[in-house]
Write a protein that holds these residues in place. Structure first.
Motif, PDB file in Angstrom:
ATOM      1  N   LEU A 130       3.458 -47.719  17.137  1.00  0.00           N
ATOM      2  CA  LEU A 130       3.082 -46.409  16.617  1.00  0.00           C
ATOM      3  C   LEU A 130       2.100 -45.714  17.562  1.00  0.00           C
ATOM      4  N   LEU A 131       1.075 -46.446  18.007  1.00  0.00           N
ATOM      5  CA  LEU A 131       0.089 -45.833  18.905  1.00  0.00           C
ATOM      6  C   LEU A 131       0.760 -45.333  20.173  1.00  0.00           C
ATOM      7  N   PHE A 132       1.647 -46.157  20.730  1.00  0.00           N
ATOM      8  CA  PHE A 132       2.290 -45.728  21.973  1.00  0.00           C
ATOM      9  C   PHE A 132       3.198 -44.529  21.742  1.00  0.00           C
ATOM     10  N   LEU A 133       3.922 -44.578  20.647  1.00  0.00           N
ATOM     11  CA  LEU A 133       4.836 -43.466  20.407  1.00  0.00           C
ATOM     12  C   LEU A 133       4.049 -42.194  20.135  1.00  0.00           C
ATOM     13  N   CYS A 134       2.928 -42.309  19.447  1.00  0.00           N
ATOM     14  CA  CYS A 134       2.081 -41.137  19.248  1.00  0.00           C
ATOM     15  C   CYS A 134       1.557 -40.633  20.588  1.00  0.00           C
ATOM     16  N   ALA A 135       1.078 -41.570  21.402  1.00  0.00           N
ATOM     17  CA  ALA A 135       0.588 -41.171  22.719  1.00  0.00           C
ATOM     18  C   ALA A 135       1.712 -40.511  23.502  1.00  0.00           C
ATOM     19  N   GLY A 136       2.920 -41.088  23.395  1.00  0.00           N
ATOM     20  CA  GLY A 136       4.067 -40.495  24.086  1.00  0.00           C
ATOM     21  C   GLY A 136       4.343 -39.111  23.571  1.00  0.00           C
ATOM     22  N   SER A 137       4.205 -38.946  22.262  1.00  0.00           N
ATOM     23  CA  SER A 137       4.429 -37.630  21.662  1.00  0.00           C
ATOM     24  C   SER A 137       3.445 -36.618  22.228  1.00  0.00           C
ATOM     25  N   VAL A 138       2.165 -37.038  22.333  1.00  0.00           N
ATOM     26  CA  VAL A 138       1.152 -36.149  22.895  1.00  0.00           C
ATOM     27  C   VAL A 138       1.475 -35.824  24.346  1.00  0.00           C
ATOM     28  N   ILE A 139       1.805 -36.888  25.104  1.00  0.00           N
ATOM     29  CA  ILE A 139       2.076 -36.665  26.522  1.00  0.00           C
ATOM     30  C   ILE A 139       3.294 -35.769  26.707  1.00  0.00           C
ATOM     31  N   HIS A 140       4.313 -36.038  25.877  1.00  0.00           N
ATOM     32  CA  HIS A 140       5.545 -35.264  25.953  1.00  0.00           C
ATOM     33  C   HIS A 140       5.262 -33.779  25.725  1.00  0.00           C
ATOM     34  N   ALA A 141       4.377 -33.511  24.742  1.00  0.00           N
ATOM     35  CA  ALA A 141       4.125 -32.116  24.389  1.00  0.00           C
ATOM     36  C   ALA A 141       3.120 -31.472  25.333  1.00  0.00           C
ATOM     37  N   VAL A 142       2.122 -32.226  25.744  1.00  0.00           N
ATOM     38  CA  VAL A 142       1.001 -31.631  26.463  1.00  0.00           C
ATOM     39  C   VAL A 142       1.160 -31.805  27.976  1.00  0.00           C
ATOM     40  N   GLY A 143       1.712 -32.912  28.368  1.00  0.00           N
ATOM     41  CA  GLY A 143       1.975 -33.100  29.785  1.00  0.00           C
ATOM     42  C   GLY A 143       0.837 -33.704  30.558  1.00  0.00           C
ATOM     43  N   THR A 144      -0.140 -34.326  29.883  1.00  0.00           N
ATOM     44  CA  THR A 144      -1.186 -35.012  30.630  1.00  0.00           C
ATOM     45  C   THR A 144      -1.558 -36.307  29.918  1.00  0.00           C
ATOM     46  N   HIS A 145      -2.002 -37.277  30.697  1.00  0.00           N
ATOM     47  CA  HIS A 145      -2.439 -38.550  30.147  1.00  0.00           C
ATOM     48  C   HIS A 145      -3.941 -38.575  29.959  1.00  0.00           C
ATOM     49  N   ASP A 146      -4.627 -37.648  30.592  1.00  0.00           N
ATOM     50  CA  ASP A 146      -6.070 -37.785  30.710  1.00  0.00           C
ATOM     51  C   ASP A 146      -6.760 -37.230  29.480  1.00  0.00           C
ATOM     52  N   MET A 147      -7.483 -38.099  28.765  1.00  0.00           N
ATOM     53  CA  MET A 147      -8.129 -37.677  27.528  1.00  0.00           C
ATOM     54  C   MET A 147      -9.194 -36.617  27.782  1.00  0.00           C
ATOM     55  N   ARG A 148      -9.759 -36.601  29.000  1.00  0.00           N
ATOM     56  CA  ARG A 148     -10.807 -35.629  29.274  1.00  0.00           C
ATOM     57  C   ARG A 148     -10.242 -34.222  29.273  1.00  0.00           C
ATOM     58  N   GLU A 149      -8.947 -34.091  29.500  1.00  0.00           N
ATOM     59  CA  GLU A 149      -8.350 -32.760  29.502  1.00  0.00           C
ATOM     60  C   GLU A 149      -7.808 -32.380  28.130  1.00  0.00           C
ATOM     61  N   LEU A 150      -7.797 -33.368  27.206  1.00  0.00           N
ATOM     62  CA  LEU A 150      -7.259 -33.078  25.880  1.00  0.00           C
ATOM     63  C   LEU A 150      -8.374 -32.628  24.944  1.00  0.00           C
ATOM     64  N   GLY A 151      -8.148 -32.746  23.666  1.00  0.00           N
ATOM     65  CA  GLY A 151      -9.136 -32.318  22.683  1.00  0.00           C
ATOM     66  C   GLY A 151      -8.512 -31.284  21.780  1.00  0.00           C
ATOM     67  N   GLY A 152      -8.739 -31.465  20.476  1.00  0.00           N
ATOM     68  CA  GLY A 152      -8.215 -30.489  19.535  1.00  0.00           C
ATOM     69  C   GLY A 152      -6.709 -30.516  19.376  1.00  0.00           C
ATOM     70  N   VAL A 153      -6.085 -31.603  19.796  1.00  0.00           N
ATOM     71  CA  VAL A 153      -4.626 -31.666  19.715  1.00  0.00           C
ATOM     72  C   VAL A 153      -4.161 -31.677  18.254  1.00  0.00           C
ATOM     73  N   ALA A 154      -5.047 -32.105  17.358  1.00  0.00           N
ATOM     74  CA  ALA A 154      -4.657 -32.207  15.952  1.00  0.00           C
ATOM     75  C   ALA A 154      -4.162 -30.880  15.401  1.00  0.00           C
ATOM     76  N   LYS A 155      -4.712 -29.802  15.892  1.00  0.00           N
ATOM     77  CA  LYS A 155      -4.271 -28.493  15.406  1.00  0.00           C
ATOM     78  C   LYS A 155      -2.826 -28.213  15.793  1.00  0.00           C
ATOM     79  N   VAL A 156      -2.461 -28.652  17.005  1.00  0.00           N
ATOM     80  CA  VAL A 156      -1.115 -28.370  17.489  1.00  0.00           C
ATOM     81  C   VAL A 156      -0.115 -29.374  16.920  1.00  0.00           C
ATOM     82  N   MET A 157      -0.527 -30.628  16.839  1.00  0.00           N
ATOM     83  CA  MET A 157       0.418 -31.669  16.456  1.00  0.00           C
ATOM     84  C   MET A 157      -0.123 -32.439  15.249  1.00  0.00           C
ATOM     85  N   PRO A 158      -0.067 -31.831  14.073  1.00  0.00           N
ATOM     86  CA  PRO A 158      -0.683 -32.477  12.911  1.00  0.00           C
ATOM     87  C   PRO A 158      -0.044 -33.821  12.558  1.00  0.00           C
TER      88      PRO A 158
END
Lengths: 83, 669, 100
Positions: free
Chosen positions: B365-393
């Motif tokens: 589940l964790l990997f698939l969620c991470a994959g979902s984030v990466i697939h949608a956002v296009g980056t692996h780096d957590m420092r560039e992420l943040g607030g993804v919950a709004k986009v991908m509830p």
């Protein structure tokens, strides 16, 4: 080529010696008496029978070989200028 | 029952799917994904039916066996242990395959991907249900091969190719140890049995287990100490498991294995690859049980790995790397759980496998969620992420569920809690028992500290990714339903599976060795090992029961303060100037240690030196050969006069001399 | 009765003479004559063996061999004619196209 002659002689004598030793050093398993049909010493008839019965296929193959040789020899000897 | 005769189909179907997809997938819709999905679904159904049958009658183990040659056979053995693994692997693999339809939709080499994952699954399934150690090893190698292919799936990327090579070579060290173990075992068995017995396959597990007392009695002298052959064999097996399951010190390949597609990471980490090592130890557990030294090694390596990997997990910035270290850490827990067999006997298998299955759910589940984030956002780096919950509830919710499961949130003494809570706490409590009974407190300390760190790093990931303001300009959208539905299913399992099956699961697994292997008697095995078994059922002090939850909550609190409220300025701590941070961030310099010091520094230096020496020697040899050859050719070409008669002369002379030579030799002989 | 070895010895002698000729003569014509000599020494062997084992097969082979010798000679001379047309000579020591 003249210089080749002694070497050739040596080789020929060597070969003769090897073969001669082989020939005279072997106990040949032969019939003790030569076949003696003294009335008719010829065996042409026997040869003819053999060639046309047991060896008829090699005989025919040989004739084809001879024919091919004939054609090949004529072709090669004739050359191209007489075209 | 007719269904049990279909058991052999479980690995065969995905293997067929591999063939079909590999050769014909290009012309099918979405790379022929439907073929492996159907095949694995069918395998899942068969596995599930067999497992349900086993649940009703744990004695009725499914066995099939075909003679291969001499002392070897190809066989199927589905006992509770294998059945649980089969269901888990087919189920998780099925969900990952469905998810991958969406995730890989843009990749041009889809059919190759699906073919290879199908083969990967097939190899793992055949590993699980093999009934002899050699078949297990063959599948084991096949799993290694598939992991190589899949980690290097994007082989045009140099880092992916390097990671694939690293994974292959590192696990190869373990594989060699495993093979050595098999060889030692085989030769010992042949010695004991006095040759190859008729109609008995020596390498079947039940045969091996029946010879445990003899194996244990065989002593070898290693560096002046008497060591039982059984200890050597089990340690070698464990060496293989260390390589495959990413235990210290062969864990270095796992974080780099992130170079493959995220779905492959999920497959490797949750279902098909790393669990193979744990499974191997569990499968041969009777042997381990009779070799207490090996069990101690397993416990210590497992506990240390759990802590060691967790410390690195807290500083990684790549979302997938955090998860990779988390996997290593959790595998450490599983190994620790198995190592506890010295105290709790066969219960250890149940505890460890319970964690394995729960881990499979929430880690996939964790990997698939991470994959979902990466697939949608296009980056692996957590420092560039943040607030993804709004986009991908949906992703945010499911990932939080997984994080709760991983950190082991739950209320002790009740059946309220996430999956991870039940299994991990069981391991920690049993580690406490080990400390109490044998005075080995270190594994317990390791496991408690690792539990704290686990909670810190996973909530750090959640807070950094899903809360706060976006730290970079990413687009992003919720993933398609083919990706979110598997997420939701897995989230459900991650939350409730542990609570629902808590008691049934372990007793079911204990049936594996208490009923099905007639030759195995736990008490006598333990007596061989020289220790007494205790049964742990909540007699621990209350504090011990609550401690894992307390540290998990503490970890959550720390993460909340640091990464959600940002109460402390992390810039000062998390910088290259802080030596501890740097040490962790650089992963204890093990990469440098392994790559630059060992390989480059020593190996390369030695090789370079050898190369120079060899260069000089070989060069001179080669050059002199060439000089001689050329000179000989120059001399001998005079012979080629072009005059036919010369050739004839030489030939006749040669024939004559040859005849003389032969004659002479004949005379001598 | 003359022993078989004498026939074979004669055959070996003939062969060696032919061999010596093949190795020394420059002219292609003579070369072919020497080769014929060698072939006929083999025929002599065949006939001798045939006689001394009281079978006729060897003599049939000898007949075949003679026919083949004719073919071989014909081809040989044809080749020499072709060579002569190309090089205006059939002296074998000057024909060293096969040389290094």
């Amino acid at each position: 080529m003249q210089s080749n002659r002694p070497a050739a002689l040596v080789v020929a004598v060597l070969f003769l010696a090897v073969v001669g030793l082989g020939v005279f050093g072997t106990a040949w398993n032969t019939v003790s008496e030569l076949p003696g049909n003294l009335e008719d010493p010829s065996n042409i008839e026997g040869l003819g029978m053999l060639i046309f019965t047991q060896y008829v296929v090699p005989f025919e193959v040989l004739s084809i070989v001879l024919l091919a040789t004939l054609i090949g020899a004529i072709y090669m000897a004739k050359g191209e200028e007489s075209e | 029952m007719a269904l049990e005769n279909l058991a052999f189909l479980i690995p065969v179907l995905p293997a067929l799917a591999f063939v079909i997809t590999f050769f014909f997938g290009k012309n099918m819709k979405s790379g022929g994904a439907i073929v492996p999905i159907l095949a694995i679904a069918a395998s899942f159904v068969i596995s599930l039916m067999i497992t349900l049958g086993l649940l009703a009658n744990p004695e009725e183990v499914v066995t099939q066996s075909v003679s291969w040659f001499a002392m070897l056979n190809l066989g199927v053995l589905i006992d509770p242990l294998a059945a649980v693994m089969l269901c888990m692997v087919t189920f998780v693999s099925l969900l990952i395959h469905i998810y991958a339809v969406g995730y890989m939709s843009h990749d041009p080499a889809k059919s190759r991907y699906f073919a290879e994952t199908a083969l990967f699954t097939a190899a793992m399934l055949s590993l699980i249900l093999s009934d002899n150690i050699l078949q297990l090893f063959v599948s084991w190698e096949l799993v290694g091969l598939c992991s190589y292919l899949l980690i290097g799936f994007w082989f045009t990327k140099p880092s992916a190719a390097a990671a694939a090579k690293k994974a292959f070579l590192t696990t190869r060290i373990g594989d060699v140890m495993f093979l050595t173990g098999i060889i030692v075992l085989t030769s010992d068995l042949l010695k004991i049995a006095g040759g190859i017995p008729e109609g008995v396959y020596l390498l079947r597990f039940n045969e091996i287990f029946s010879y445990i007392p003899e194996l244990s009695a065989m002593q070898a002298n290693i560096f002046g100490t008497e060591v039982s052959h059984l200890t050597i064999i089990t340690l070698l097996f464990f060496g293989g498991a260390v390589g495959k399951s990413g235990q210290f010190p062969l864990h270095v390949w796992l974080p780099d294995a992130m170079e493959g597609p995220t779905t492959v990471s999920a497959l490797i980490h949750a279902a098909t690859m790393v669990t193979a090592g744990v499974y191997l130890v569990a499968r041969t557990f009777p042997m381990f049980l009779a070799a207490p030294d090996s069990l101690m090694v397993v416990a210590y390596v497992g506990g240390f790995t759990a802590l060691f990997a967790a410390t690195m997990g807290i500083v990684m910035n790549d979302i997938k790397r955090v998860l990779a270290f988390s996997t290593i850490s959790q595998l450490g827990y599983m190994m620790l759980g198995l190592g506890l067999g010295a105290t709790i006997g066969m219960e250890a298998v149940g505890v460890s496998l319970f964690h394995l299955v729960n881990h499979a759910f929430f880690k996939a589940l964790l990997f698939l969620c991470a994959g979902s984030v990466i697939h949608a956002v296009g980056t692996h780096d957590m420092r560039e992420l943040g607030g993804v919950a709004k986009v991908m509830p949906i992703t945010a919710v499911t990932m939080t569920a997984a994080a709760l499961a991983l950190s082991g949130m739950g209320i002790p003494g009740t059946s309220i809690g996430t999956s991870g809570f039940f299994s991990k706490d069981a391991i920690i409590e049993n580690a406490y028992l080990l400390g109490e009974h044998s005075g080995n407190w270190l594994p317990y300390v390791f496991s408690i500290l690792a539990a704290l760190l686990t909670s810190v790093y996973i909530f750090r990931l959640i807070f950094m990714t899903f809360t706060g303001k976006p730290r970079s300009n990413y687009g992003g959208h919720e993933s398609p339903s083919s990706m979110t539905i598997p997420l939701a299913i897995l989230a459900g399992f991650a939350l409730v599976f542990g609570g629902l099956t808590q008691t049934g699961f372990m007793s079911f697994l204990e049936e594996t060795f208490s009923n099905n292997f007639v030759n195995v008697d736990i008490g006598s095995l333990a007596a061989l090992g020289g220790y007494e078994l205790v049964h742990a059922t909540g007699h621990e002090p209350l504090f011990i029961l609550w401690l894992p939850l307390i540290v998990a909550l503490a970890g959550l609190g720390i993460s909340f303060v640091l990464y959600y409220m940002r109460a402390v300025d992390l810039g000062g701590i998390a910088s290259e100037k802080n030596p501890i941070y740097k040490l962790l961030y650089r992963r204890y310099y093990q990469h440098e240690l392994f790559t630059e010091f060992f390989s480059i520094g020593i190996v390369y230096g030695v090789i370079a030196f050898l190369a120079q020496v060899v260069d000089v020697i070989i060069d001179s040899i080669v050059e002199s050969i060439s000089i001689v050859t050329v000179a000989a050719g120059e001399a001998l070409k005079r012979v080629q006069t072009g005059v036919v008669q010369t050739y004839a002369t030489v030939m006749i002379a040669g024939v004559s001399l040859l005849i003389i030579l032969v004659k002479l030799i004949m005379e001598v002989l | 009765m003359i022993p078989l070895s004498f026939y074979l010895g004669l055959s070996a002698l003939l062969f060696s003479i032919g061999l010596f000729g093949v190795m020394t003569h420059k002219s292609g014509i003579r070369l072919i004559m020497c080769i014929e000599l060698m072939l006929n020494s083999a025929n002599l062997n065949l006939v001798a063996f045939s006689s001394y084992t009281d079978t006729l097969n060897g003599q049939v082979f000898a007949l075949f061999s003679i026919a083949l010798a004719a073919a071989e000679a014909a081809i040989g001379f044809a080749i020499f004619m072709a060579i002569y047309r190309m090089h205006d000579k059939i002296n074998l020591d000057e024909l060293n196209l096969l040389r290094w």
